[in-house]
Design a protein around this motif. Structure first.
Motif, PDB file in Angstrom:
ATOM      1  N   GLU A 131     -18.428  35.018  22.514  1.00  0.00           N
ATOM      2  CA  GLU A 131     -18.352  36.334  22.201  1.00  0.00           C
ATOM      3  C   GLU A 131     -17.644  36.646  20.797  1.00  0.00           C
ATOM      4  O   GLU A 131     -17.831  37.311  19.681  1.00  0.00           O
ATOM      5  CB  GLU A 131     -17.973  37.860  23.010  1.00  0.00           C
ATOM      6  CG  GLU A 131     -19.001  37.736  24.076  1.00  0.00           C
ATOM      7  CD  GLU A 131     -19.004  36.134  25.600  1.00  0.00           C
ATOM      8  OE1 GLU A 131     -19.121  36.328  26.181  1.00  0.00           O
ATOM      9  OE2 GLU A 131     -17.754  35.909  24.849  1.00  0.00           O
ATOM     10  N   GLU A 132     -16.396  36.164  20.961  1.00  0.00           N
ATOM     11  CA  GLU A 132     -14.786  37.000  19.298  1.00  0.00           C
ATOM     12  C   GLU A 132     -15.594  35.433  18.622  1.00  0.00           C
ATOM     13  O   GLU A 132     -15.591  35.999  17.423  1.00  0.00           O
ATOM     14  CB  GLU A 132     -13.548  36.174  20.281  1.00  0.00           C
ATOM     15  CG  GLU A 132     -13.342  37.235  21.039  1.00  0.00           C
ATOM     16  CD  GLU A 132     -12.212  36.575  21.338  1.00  0.00           C
ATOM     17  OE1 GLU A 132     -10.432  37.134  21.139  1.00  0.00           O
ATOM     18  OE2 GLU A 132     -11.680  35.648  22.057  1.00  0.00           O
ATOM     19  N   THR A 133     -16.379  34.640  18.516  1.00  0.00           N
ATOM     20  CA  THR A 133     -17.066  33.808  16.924  1.00  0.00           C
ATOM     21  C   THR A 133     -18.154  34.296  16.276  1.00  0.00           C
ATOM     22  O   THR A 133     -18.172  34.372  15.126  1.00  0.00           O
ATOM     23  CB  THR A 133     -17.239  32.413  17.935  1.00  0.00           C
ATOM     24  OG1 THR A 133     -17.507  31.746  16.332  1.00  0.00           O
ATOM     25  CG2 THR A 133     -18.394  32.175  17.951  1.00  0.00           C
ATOM     26  N   ILE A 156      -9.358  35.186  13.481  1.00  0.00           N
ATOM     27  CA  ILE A 156      -9.980  33.831  13.479  1.00  0.00           C
ATOM     28  C   ILE A 156     -11.394  34.434  13.139  1.00  0.00           C
ATOM     29  O   ILE A 156     -12.075  35.614  13.215  1.00  0.00           O
ATOM     30  CB  ILE A 156     -10.151  33.818  15.980  1.00  0.00           C
ATOM     31  CG1 ILE A 156      -8.861  33.841  15.704  1.00  0.00           C
ATOM     32  CG2 ILE A 156     -11.585  33.229  15.566  1.00  0.00           C
ATOM     33  CD1 ILE A 156      -8.872  32.443  15.390  1.00  0.00           C
ATOM     34  N   PRO A 157     -12.040  33.188  11.734  1.00  0.00           N
ATOM     35  CA  PRO A 157     -13.354  34.214  10.941  1.00  0.00           C
ATOM     36  C   PRO A 157     -14.325  34.141  11.372  1.00  0.00           C
ATOM     37  O   PRO A 157     -14.560  33.192  13.059  1.00  0.00           O
ATOM     38  CB  PRO A 157     -13.187  33.130  10.024  1.00  0.00           C
ATOM     39  CG  PRO A 157     -12.473  32.048  11.114  1.00  0.00           C
ATOM     40  CD  PRO A 157     -11.187  32.289  11.549  1.00  0.00           C
ATOM     41  N   LYS A 158     -15.053  35.276  11.607  1.00  0.00           N
ATOM     42  CA  LYS A 158     -16.613  35.206  12.538  1.00  0.00           C
ATOM     43  C   LYS A 158     -17.383  33.407  11.868  1.00  0.00           C
ATOM     44  O   LYS A 158     -17.605  33.496  10.893  1.00  0.00           O
ATOM     45  CB  LYS A 158     -17.335  36.235  12.196  1.00  0.00           C
ATOM     46  CG  LYS A 158     -18.696  36.124  12.284  1.00  0.00           C
ATOM     47  CD  LYS A 158     -19.968  37.690  12.013  1.00  0.00           C
ATOM     48  CE  LYS A 158     -20.597  37.301  12.409  1.00  0.00           C
ATOM     49  NZ  LYS A 158     -21.245  38.727  11.438  1.00  0.00           N
ATOM     50  N   GLY A 159     -18.470  33.609  12.895  1.00  0.00           N
ATOM     51  CA  GLY A 159     -18.864  32.076  12.848  1.00  0.00           C
ATOM     52  C   GLY A 159     -17.920  30.561  12.843  1.00  0.00           C
ATOM     53  O   GLY A 159     -18.642  29.562  13.162  1.00  0.00           O
ATOM     54  N   PRO A 223     -29.367  38.145  27.698  1.00  0.00           N
ATOM     55  CA  PRO A 223     -28.396  38.629  27.016  1.00  0.00           C
ATOM     56  C   PRO A 223     -28.400  37.231  26.270  1.00  0.00           C
ATOM     57  O   PRO A 223     -28.178  36.098  26.307  1.00  0.00           O
ATOM     58  CB  PRO A 223     -27.645  38.361  28.709  1.00  0.00           C
ATOM     59  CG  PRO A 223     -28.749  37.177  29.337  1.00  0.00           C
ATOM     60  CD  PRO A 223     -29.956  37.748  29.427  1.00  0.00           C
ATOM     61  N   THR A 224     -27.423  37.638  25.243  1.00  0.00           N
ATOM     62  CA  THR A 224     -26.613  36.881  24.099  1.00  0.00           C
ATOM     63  C   THR A 224     -25.437  37.894  23.775  1.00  0.00           C
ATOM     64  O   THR A 224     -25.030  38.271  24.495  1.00  0.00           O
ATOM     65  CB  THR A 224     -26.864  36.878  22.467  1.00  0.00           C
ATOM     66  OG1 THR A 224     -26.920  38.123  21.663  1.00  0.00           O
ATOM     67  CG2 THR A 224     -29.244  36.822  23.599  1.00  0.00           C
ATOM     68  N   ILE A 250     -24.235  30.529  16.776  1.00  0.00           N
ATOM     69  CA  ILE A 250     -23.455  30.692  16.302  1.00  0.00           C
ATOM     70  C   ILE A 250     -22.943  30.540  15.091  1.00  0.00           C
ATOM     71  O   ILE A 250     -24.187  30.335  14.386  1.00  0.00           O
ATOM     72  CB  ILE A 250     -22.181  29.473  15.871  1.00  0.00           C
ATOM     73  CG1 ILE A 250     -21.875  28.916  17.898  1.00  0.00           C
ATOM     74  CG2 ILE A 250     -20.913  29.464  15.808  1.00  0.00           C
ATOM     75  CD1 ILE A 250     -20.963  29.536  18.702  1.00  0.00           C
ATOM     76  N   PRO A 251     -23.035  31.988  14.492  1.00  0.00           N
ATOM     77  CA  PRO A 251     -23.091  32.724  13.140  1.00  0.00           C
ATOM     78  C   PRO A 251     -22.374  32.286  12.080  1.00  0.00           C
ATOM     79  O   PRO A 251     -21.641  32.907  11.165  1.00  0.00           O
ATOM     80  CB  PRO A 251     -22.350  34.225  13.549  1.00  0.00           C
ATOM     81  CG  PRO A 251     -22.202  34.195  14.046  1.00  0.00           C
ATOM     82  CD  PRO A 251     -21.991  32.986  15.448  1.00  0.00           C
ATOM     83  N   ALA A 252     -22.684  30.419  11.769  1.00  0.00           N
ATOM     84  CA  ALA A 252     -21.769  30.149  10.508  1.00  0.00           C
ATOM     85  C   ALA A 252     -22.670  30.395   9.508  1.00  0.00           C
ATOM     86  O   ALA A 252     -23.409  31.163   9.312  1.00  0.00           O
ATOM     87  CB  ALA A 252     -22.073  28.506  11.307  1.00  0.00           C
ATOM     88  N   HIS A 253     -21.973  29.723   8.409  1.00  0.00           N
ATOM     89  CA  HIS A 253     -23.138  29.888   7.528  1.00  0.00           C
ATOM     90  C   HIS A 253     -24.325  29.468   7.220  1.00  0.00           C
ATOM     91  O   HIS A 253     -25.430  30.112   6.688  1.00  0.00           O
ATOM     92  CB  HIS A 253     -22.065  28.903   6.282  1.00  0.00           C
ATOM     93  CG  HIS A 253     -23.783  28.332   4.670  1.00  0.00           C
ATOM     94  ND1 HIS A 253     -23.081  29.872   3.900  1.00  0.00           N
ATOM     95  CD2 HIS A 253     -23.680  27.837   4.421  1.00  0.00           C
ATOM     96  CE1 HIS A 253     -23.540  29.230   3.362  1.00  0.00           C
ATOM     97  NE2 HIS A 253     -23.911  28.209   2.849  1.00  0.00           N
TER      98      HIS A 253
END
Length: 295
Positions: A131-133, A156-159, A223-224, A250-253
């Motif tokens: 969840e932290e990413t 810790i950056p998002k994604g 659930p996500t 994962i919400p990466a670029h």
């Protein structure tokens, strides 16, 4: 005459040692005997000896010349002029300079002038929840090295994905002789999760559904790691059917996807009315799930 010194023995190496071996062992010994941090009784002397050996062996040309001379020196136990020197006349000034340049013989403090060397990089693994990413996080890390303890607050950056590294410049091991500190590399790992499985940027979930949801279809909450979302179940779905929520990984670029694998789950108990309805369904909708097996 000048006494032969076995610089390989000083570093605890053999002549087959690679340049990387020499550099690695020097770093280790230089830190072990560094007067500022070592508690060894003869630390300063050892530090000078190690530095002198490294000055010779770190340079491939100096090392090659040392190895060549070493074969003669082991037999004669002293230095002789090179082939182009004046035989029988003792050491020439040119050979004195050669020795000075080759072996750093400029007094016992020569090792103290060893060139500055950057510290080694450090590596540390940091475990976070999946969840932290999705939101980003901050970690407080307690690091201990060379009898010193320090605390770093790391964002810790998002994604960020599993296995990815965060580089913290200048936060690694300290340098030698005034050299810059190395870098600190943090490798990200995800803690095991009871619901989700991660592959690269994609996230996977096995979703239980009721028999009537599978038969009739409809919208169900899923659930996500970023919160529940509604997903449409196609009518007539079976266990094992895979559905995709695009961009919900994962919400990466370039975000990954979220995959849902359906699992039809039967109730554990049935009322008399439910049993009657299933019996009526069996008569109304003849269906043999084993038809493809020839039975």
């Amino acid at each position: 005459m000048m006494e032969y010194k076995d610089y390989y023995q000083v570093l605890g190496l053999t002549k087959e040692a690679t340049q990387d071996d020499i550099k690695r062992v020097y770093r280790k010994l230089a830190r072990k005997y560094h007067p500022d941090i070592s508690k060894e009784a003869n630390a300063e002397e050892q530090f000078k000896e190690v530095g002198e050996a490294y000055e010779v062996l770190k340079d491939p040309e100096k090392r090659a010349a040392y190895d060549q001379l070493g074969e003669d020196l082991k037999a004669q136990r002293d230095f002789r002029p090179p082939p182009n020197g004046a035989a029988g006349t003792g050491q020439s000034a040119e050979f004195d300079d050669f020795l000075a340049n080759l072996f750093g013989q400029r007094g016992r403090g020569s090792a103290g002038r060893t060139q500055a060397m950057q510290g080694e990089d450090s590596h540390f693994k940091v475990s976070i929840d999946l969840e932290e990413t999705y939101q980003g996080a901050t970690r407080s890390l307690n690091l201990r090295a060379f009898q010193q303890e320090r605390t770093l607050n790391v964002k810790i950056p998002k994604g960020i994905k599993q296995g990815q590294h965060i580089r913290l410049q200048g936060q690694g091991n300290p340098g030698i002789n005034g050299g810059a500190a190395g870098d600190l590399y943090l490798e990200i790992a995800f803690n095991p999760h009871p619901l989700y499985r991660v592959e690269e940027l994609d996230v996977y979930l096995e979703l239980p559904i009721a028999p009537w949801e599978a038969a009739l279809g409809g919208s169900v909450p899923v659930p996500t790691p970023d919160g529940a979302v509604d997903m449409k179940i196609p009518a007539g779905s079976s266990s094992g059917r895979k559905l995709r929520l695009k961009g919900r990984g994962i919400p990466a670029h370039s975000p990954g996807d979220f995959y849902v694998t359906l699992k039809v789950v039967m109730p554990t108990t049935f009322s008399d009315k439910a049993k009657a309805l299933y019996a009526e369904l069996a008569l109304e909708q003849p269906f043999n799930p084993r038809a493809g097996m020839g039975v």
